[in-house]
Design a protein around this motif. Structure first.
Motif, PDB file in Angstrom:
ATOM      1  N   VAL A 161       4.191  52.726  -7.539  1.00 13.68           N
ATOM      2  CA  VAL A 161       4.455  51.283  -7.565  1.00 13.68           C
ATOM      3  C   VAL A 161       3.112  50.561  -7.559  1.00 13.68           C
ATOM      4  N   ILE A 162       2.910  49.724  -8.568  1.00 18.96           N
ATOM      5  CA  ILE A 162       1.704  48.911  -8.640  1.00 18.96           C
ATOM      6  C   ILE A 162       1.937  47.675  -7.782  1.00 18.96           C
ATOM      7  N   GLY A 163       1.096  47.457  -6.786  1.00 20.06           N
ATOM      8  CA  GLY A 163       1.233  46.307  -5.902  1.00 20.06           C
ATOM      9  C   GLY A 163       0.930  46.689  -4.475  1.00 20.06           C
ATOM     10  N   GLU A 164       0.927  45.698  -3.623  1.00 17.20           N
ATOM     11  CA  GLU A 164       0.633  45.912  -2.205  1.00 17.20           C
ATOM     12  C   GLU A 164       1.878  46.437  -1.495  1.00 17.20           C
ATOM     13  N   LYS A 165       1.702  47.539  -0.780  1.00 19.86           N
ATOM     14  CA  LYS A 165       2.837  48.157  -0.087  1.00 19.86           C
ATOM     15  C   LYS A 165       3.296  47.260   1.058  1.00 19.86           C
ATOM     16  N   PRO A 166       4.587  46.860   1.065  1.00 18.50           N
ATOM     17  CA  PRO A 166       5.117  46.075   2.180  1.00 18.50           C
ATOM     18  C   PRO A 166       5.126  46.918   3.461  1.00 18.50           C
ATOM     19  N   ASN A 167       4.928  46.275   4.573  1.00 17.92           N
ATOM     20  CA  ASN A 167       4.822  46.961   5.862  1.00 17.92           C
ATOM     21  C   ASN A 167       6.210  47.246   6.445  1.00 17.92           C
ATOM     22  N   ARG A 168       6.977  48.072   5.764  1.00 16.89           N
ATOM     23  CA  ARG A 168       8.306  48.466   6.233  1.00 16.89           C
ATOM     24  C   ARG A 168       8.423  49.974   6.032  1.00 16.89           C
ATOM     25  N   VAL A 169       9.035  50.675   6.958  1.00 17.26           N
ATOM     26  CA  VAL A 169       9.168  52.135   6.900  1.00 17.26           C
ATOM     27  C   VAL A 169       9.923  52.579   5.648  1.00 17.26           C
ATOM     28  N   PHE A 170      10.881  51.804   5.227  1.00 17.67           N
ATOM     29  CA  PHE A 170      11.692  52.129   4.051  1.00 17.67           C
ATOM     30  C   PHE A 170      10.823  52.395   2.821  1.00 17.67           C
ATOM     31  N   ASN A 171       9.648  51.752   2.733  1.00 18.57           N
ATOM     32  CA  ASN A 171       8.803  51.813   1.546  1.00 18.57           C
ATOM     33  C   ASN A 171       7.936  53.067   1.471  1.00 18.57           C
ATOM     34  N   ASP A 172       8.100  54.007   2.396  1.00 11.37           N
ATOM     35  CA  ASP A 172       7.288  55.226   2.387  1.00 11.37           C
ATOM     36  C   ASP A 172       7.726  56.229   1.319  1.00 11.37           C
ATOM     37  N   SER A 173       8.809  55.968   0.594  1.00  7.53           N
ATOM     38  CA  SER A 173       9.311  56.900  -0.423  1.00  7.53           C
ATOM     39  C   SER A 173       8.441  56.924  -1.678  1.00  7.53           C
ATOM     40  N   TYR A 174       7.640  55.893  -1.885  1.00  9.67           N
ATOM     41  CA  TYR A 174       6.852  55.784  -3.106  1.00  9.67           C
ATOM     42  C   TYR A 174       5.374  55.668  -2.778  1.00  9.67           C
ATOM     43  N   LYS A 175       4.545  56.019  -3.778  1.00  9.56           N
ATOM     44  CA  LYS A 175       3.094  55.854  -3.618  1.00  9.56           C
ATOM     45  C   LYS A 175       2.724  54.512  -4.244  1.00  9.56           C
ATOM     46  N   TYR A 176       2.026  53.687  -3.491  1.00  8.83           N
ATOM     47  CA  TYR A 176       1.599  52.368  -3.967  1.00  8.83           C
ATOM     48  C   TYR A 176       0.158  52.457  -4.454  1.00  8.83           C
ATOM     49  N   ILE A 177      -0.109  51.845  -5.612  1.00  7.52           N
ATOM     50  CA  ILE A 177      -1.437  51.880  -6.212  1.00  7.52           C
ATOM     51  C   ILE A 177      -1.849  50.466  -6.606  1.00  7.52           C
ATOM     52  N   ALA A 178      -3.163  50.285  -6.843  1.00  4.48           N
ATOM     53  CA  ALA A 178      -3.663  48.948  -7.193  1.00  4.48           C
ATOM     54  C   ALA A 178      -3.349  48.596  -8.644  1.00  4.48           C
ATOM     55  N   ASN A 179      -3.501  49.557  -9.562  1.00  2.85           N
ATOM     56  CA  ASN A 179      -3.197  49.295 -10.967  1.00  2.85           C
ATOM     57  C   ASN A 179      -2.939  50.615 -11.693  1.00  2.85           C
TER      58      ASN A 179
END
Length: 196
Positions: A161-179
């Motif tokens: 996922v391109i973007g800033e990772k939201p600070n919620r446990v649910f969002n740990d399923s994906y890797k967040y990247i800058a671009n």
């Protein structure tokens, strides 16, 4: 003098009927000696100890009903991207699958969309973008999602996922990247099979 006594007696009777009283002194009326020389000997009104109720102030835990915001999921007809992937027979039978990306958000509204799907053999890389909006959510949180349908054999799927990772446990399923450039090395040998 008699009016004062009667008023005091009425007040005393009122108090006596609304609480527990313990009399501590007897009543003594004044002695009057009527003579040319009038002298008054002082009297005494009754005295009482008053026991009022003991009151304790504190807190205790109670189960109460409070209003709660509930998100209701309802089915609606929408256009969903659909991929039909023909692969050699050794990869197995095709089956319709849903590729979904979700994020749980608080603070400010966001939107998430699947931008591209890359394929190499039985491996898929799904690249989505999470875009921050401007509308405040207050104390609420929300989930945003996007999906595509795919008719293909069972494949290994990795999400970025391109973007800033939201600070919620649910969002740990994906890797967040800058671009997307951060994936250049990981996507060598892959080809784009879907682009939004």
């Amino acid at each position: 003098m008699r009016k004062i006594f009667m008023t005091a007696l009425a007040f005393t009777l009122l108090l006596a009927t609304s609480c527990k009283l313990d009399q501590t002194k007897e009543t003594k009326l004044p002695d009057l000696d009527i003579d040319v020389d009038a002298s008054v000997e002082e009297g005494q009104l009754p005295a009482f100890d008053v026991d009022w109720a003991d009151i304790n102030v504190g807190t205790k835990t109670e189960t109460v009903k409070i209003p709660k915001v509930v998100v209701v999921m309802e089915e609606v007809d929408v256009e969903v991207p659909y991929l039909d992937v023909d692969m050699p027979e050794e990869y197995g039978d095709k089956e319709e699958r849903t590729i979904m990306v979700e994020a749980e958000i608080d603070g400010v509204e966001h939107n998430i969309e699947i931008d591209k799907v890359y394929a190499n053999g039985t491996n898929l890389v799904v690249v989505s973008e999470l875009v921050k909006g401007s509308k405040s959510l207050g104390d609420q949180k929300m989930r945003v999602s996007d999906q595509i349908k795919m008719n293909a054999p069972d494949l290994n799927i990795k999400h970025y996922v391109i973007g800033e990772k939201p600070n919620r446990v649910f969002n740990d399923s994906y890797k967040y990247i800058a671009n997307e450039a951060d994936l250049k090395d990981k996507l060598e040998g892959y080809r784009v099979i879907y682009s939004d």
